[in-house]
Write a protein that holds these residues in place. Structure first.
Motif, PDB file in Angstrom:
ATOM      1  N   GLY A  38       2.407  -7.659   6.672  1.00  0.00           N
ATOM      2  CA  GLY A  38       2.074  -6.695   6.040  1.00  0.00           C
ATOM      3  C   GLY A  38       1.355  -5.705   7.202  1.00  0.00           C
ATOM      4  N   HIS A  39       1.727  -4.194   6.957  1.00  0.00           N
ATOM      5  CA  HIS A  39       1.198  -3.293   7.794  1.00  0.00           C
ATOM      6  C   HIS A  39       0.606  -2.091   6.518  1.00  0.00           C
ATOM      7  N   VAL A  40      -0.518  -1.469   6.899  1.00  0.00           N
ATOM      8  CA  VAL A  40      -1.050  -0.300   6.094  1.00  0.00           C
ATOM      9  C   VAL A  40      -1.478   0.943   6.991  1.00  0.00           C
ATOM     10  N   ARG A  41      -1.681   1.926   6.424  1.00  0.00           N
ATOM     11  CA  ARG A  41      -2.138   3.224   7.130  1.00  0.00           C
ATOM     12  C   ARG A  41      -3.469   2.998   7.436  1.00  0.00           C
ATOM     13  N   ALA A  42      -4.079   3.632   8.385  1.00  0.00           N
ATOM     14  CA  ALA A  42      -5.670   3.666   8.590  1.00  0.00           C
ATOM     15  C   ALA A  42      -6.296   4.628   7.411  1.00  0.00           C
ATOM     16  N   TYR A  43      -7.668   4.388   7.429  1.00  0.00           N
ATOM     17  CA  TYR A  43      -8.272   4.788   6.264  1.00  0.00           C
ATOM     18  C   TYR A  43      -9.613   5.525   7.126  1.00  0.00           C
ATOM     19  N   PRO A  44     -10.063   6.518   6.451  1.00  0.00           N
ATOM     20  CA  PRO A  44     -11.249   7.148   7.274  1.00  0.00           C
ATOM     21  C   PRO A  44     -12.458   6.324   7.587  1.00  0.00           C
ATOM     22  N   GLU A  45     -12.768   6.604   8.834  1.00  0.00           N
ATOM     23  CA  GLU A  45     -13.769   5.749   9.551  1.00  0.00           C
ATOM     24  C   GLU A  45     -14.913   5.965   8.680  1.00  0.00           C
TER      25      GLU A  45
ATOM     26  N   PRO B 100     -10.661  -1.115   4.215  1.00  0.00           N
ATOM     27  CA  PRO B 100      -9.714  -2.311   3.460  1.00  0.00           C
ATOM     28  C   PRO B 100      -8.548  -2.684   4.205  1.00  0.00           C
ATOM     29  N   VAL B 101      -8.338  -2.250   5.485  1.00  0.00           N
ATOM     30  CA  VAL B 101      -7.015  -2.600   6.045  1.00  0.00           C
ATOM     31  C   VAL B 101      -6.654  -3.977   6.238  1.00  0.00           C
ATOM     32  N   TRP B 102      -7.576  -4.819   6.528  1.00  0.00           N
ATOM     33  CA  TRP B 102      -7.082  -6.193   6.800  1.00  0.00           C
ATOM     34  C   TRP B 102      -6.753  -6.891   5.510  1.00  0.00           C
ATOM     35  N   ALA B 103      -7.662  -6.734   4.523  1.00  0.00           N
ATOM     36  CA  ALA B 103      -7.602  -7.486   3.201  1.00  0.00           C
ATOM     37  C   ALA B 103      -6.445  -6.852   2.482  1.00  0.00           C
ATOM     38  N   LEU B 104      -6.113  -5.640   2.732  1.00  0.00           N
ATOM     39  CA  LEU B 104      -5.027  -4.886   1.964  1.00  0.00           C
ATOM     40  C   LEU B 104      -3.689  -5.293   2.536  1.00  0.00           C
ATOM     41  N   SER B 105      -3.426  -5.227   3.902  1.00  0.00           N
ATOM     42  CA  SER B 105      -2.393  -5.618   4.743  1.00  0.00           C
ATOM     43  C   SER B 105      -1.863  -7.341   4.126  1.00  0.00           C
ATOM     44  N   ASP B 106      -2.945  -8.068   4.078  1.00  0.00           N
ATOM     45  CA  ASP B 106      -2.810  -9.449   3.844  1.00  0.00           C
ATOM     46  C   ASP B 106      -2.389  -9.584   2.463  1.00  0.00           C
ATOM     47  N   ALA B 107      -3.208  -9.038   1.490  1.00  0.00           N
ATOM     48  CA  ALA B 107      -2.730  -8.976  -0.015  1.00  0.00           C
ATOM     49  C   ALA B 107      -1.173  -8.633  -0.327  1.00  0.00           C
ATOM     50  N   ARG B 108      -1.076  -7.450   0.479  1.00  0.00           N
ATOM     51  CA  ARG B 108       0.363  -6.986   0.234  1.00  0.00           C
ATOM     52  C   ARG B 108       1.597  -7.839   0.676  1.00  0.00           C
ATOM     53  N   ALA B 109       1.322  -8.477   1.967  1.00  0.00           N
ATOM     54  CA  ALA B 109       2.258  -9.450   2.557  1.00  0.00           C
ATOM     55  C   ALA B 109       2.228 -10.884   1.395  1.00  0.00           C
ATOM     56  N   HIS B 110       1.272 -11.266   0.876  1.00  0.00           N
ATOM     57  CA  HIS B 110       1.226 -12.232   0.043  1.00  0.00           C
ATOM     58  C   HIS B 110       2.041 -11.842  -1.327  1.00  0.00           C
ATOM     59  N   ALA B 111       1.906 -10.557  -1.652  1.00  0.00           N
ATOM     60  CA  ALA B 111       2.419 -10.226  -2.827  1.00  0.00           C
ATOM     61  C   ALA B 111       3.848 -10.236  -2.864  1.00  0.00           C
ATOM     62  N   VAL B 112       4.283  -9.830  -1.615  1.00  0.00           N
ATOM     63  CA  VAL B 112       5.871  -9.949  -1.342  1.00  0.00           C
ATOM     64  C   VAL B 112       6.308 -11.500  -1.286  1.00  0.00           C
ATOM     65  N   ARG B 113       5.388 -12.171  -0.877  1.00  0.00           N
ATOM     66  CA  ARG B 113       5.841 -13.646  -0.710  1.00  0.00           C
ATOM     67  C   ARG B 113       6.150 -13.989  -2.348  1.00  0.00           C
ATOM     68  N   ASN B 114       5.144 -13.600  -3.006  1.00  0.00           N
ATOM     69  CA  ASN B 114       5.186 -14.269  -4.375  1.00  0.00           C
ATOM     70  C   ASN B 114       6.391 -13.680  -5.241  1.00  0.00           C
ATOM     71  N   LEU B 115       6.657 -12.345  -4.897  1.00  0.00           N
ATOM     72  CA  LEU B 115       7.795 -11.721  -5.500  1.00  0.00           C
ATOM     73  C   LEU B 115       9.066 -12.504  -5.088  1.00  0.00           C
ATOM     74  N   LEU B 116       9.255 -12.806  -3.592  1.00  0.00           N
ATOM     75  CA  LEU B 116      10.272 -13.490  -3.210  1.00  0.00           C
ATOM     76  C   LEU B 116      10.736 -14.807  -3.871  1.00  0.00           C
ATOM     77  N   GLU B 117       9.555 -15.527  -3.914  1.00  0.00           N
ATOM     78  CA  GLU B 117       9.419 -16.906  -4.693  1.00  0.00           C
ATOM     79  C   GLU B 117       9.693 -16.770  -6.114  1.00  0.00           C
ATOM     80  N   ARG B 118       9.630 -15.817  -6.798  1.00  0.00           N
ATOM     81  CA  ARG B 118       9.741 -15.491  -8.110  1.00  0.00           C
ATOM     82  C   ARG B 118      11.307 -15.255  -8.044  1.00  0.00           C
ATOM     83  N   GLY B 119      12.040 -14.646  -6.949  1.00  0.00           N
ATOM     84  CA  GLY B 119      13.262 -14.424  -6.969  1.00  0.00           C
ATOM     85  C   GLY B 119      14.193 -15.687  -6.547  1.00  0.00           C
ATOM     86  N   ARG B 120      13.189 -17.074  -6.551  1.00  0.00           N
ATOM     87  CA  ARG B 120      13.970 -18.108  -6.259  1.00  0.00           C
ATOM     88  C   ARG B 120      14.202 -18.558  -4.844  1.00  0.00           C
TER      89      ARG B 120
END
Length: 207
Positions: A138-145, A151-171
């Motif tokens: 997961g990669h995200v844009r930077a936010y204002p300093e 939120p960049v670390w938590a957000l990139s990790d959460a989005r990567a796991h969201a896609v993992r969940n979607l792939l698993e739901r897709g069997r």
């Protein structure tokens, strides 16, 4: 509202059927289905040079399916604008990127948009025909300093796991996912670190 939201169940089925794998029928593969042939495509006993050639061939076929060439509908064409593929030393990278007018996630969250849900179903179907392990980044844009907590670390990790969940739901077999990583804003595509183009998910079909 993005065009996919207006599609019927029949149209969504048509999108999936477009990707119903005709990727590889390996000579001598057992079984009548394409899936059986694809699952035999990665043969552990092959010499390294043949394994590499086999992987490159499979990857090219996957790239062709995800290129949108020959797409039969505007829905399909719009959907595949989010997808870019490239070969690396690590494997085949399938990059899912925001478009300016069509983000893959809702605002600054890890909640998938309908476009991403549809993409994940299609990609799970395509990747389900090979045996290689998969990495998700997961990669995200930077936010204002000025923000107290970025939120960049938590957000990139959460989005990567969201896609993992979607792939698993897709069997997609969960055992094939080797790693899920959040890279925050450390590997930007744009010179402007806050450019939305930096928001993306990379799925890597590992060699």
């Amino acid at each position: 509202m993005w065009l996919l939201n207006a599609t019927t169940e029949k149209q969504r089925t048509g999108l999936a059927e477009y990707f119903n794998p005709t990727l590889v029928r390996t000579p001598g593969a057992s079984g009548d289905g394409v899936e059986a042939g694809m699952r035999s495509a990665v043969v552990q006993d092959l010499p390294d040079s043949e394994k590499a050639a086999e992987f490159d061939d499979i990857s090219r076929r996957i790239q062709n399916q995800l290129s949108g060439t020959g797409a039969e509908s505007m829905q399909m064409t719009n959907l595949l604008r989010h997808v870019v593929t490239r070969m690396t030393d690590e494997g085949l990278v399938i990059e899912l990127s925001d478009l300016t007018e069509q983000p893959l996630f809702m605002d600054d969250t890890a909640q998938p948009q309908p476009a991403l849900e549809e993409l994940a179903r299609i990609i799970a179907r395509v990747l389900g025909q090979v045996r290689n392990q998969i990495a998700i980044a997961g990669h995200v844009r930077a936010y204002p300093e000025m923000l107290v907590t970025s939120p960049v670390w938590a957000l990139s990790d959460a989005r990567a796991h969201a896609v993992r969940n979607l792939l698993e739901r897709g069997r997609l077999d969960p055992q094939r996912i080797q790693r899920v990583t959040g890279y925050a804003d450390r590997k930007n595509r744009s010179a402007n670190p806050m450019d939305p183009v930096n928001n993306r998910i990379e799925l890597i079909l590992l060699r």
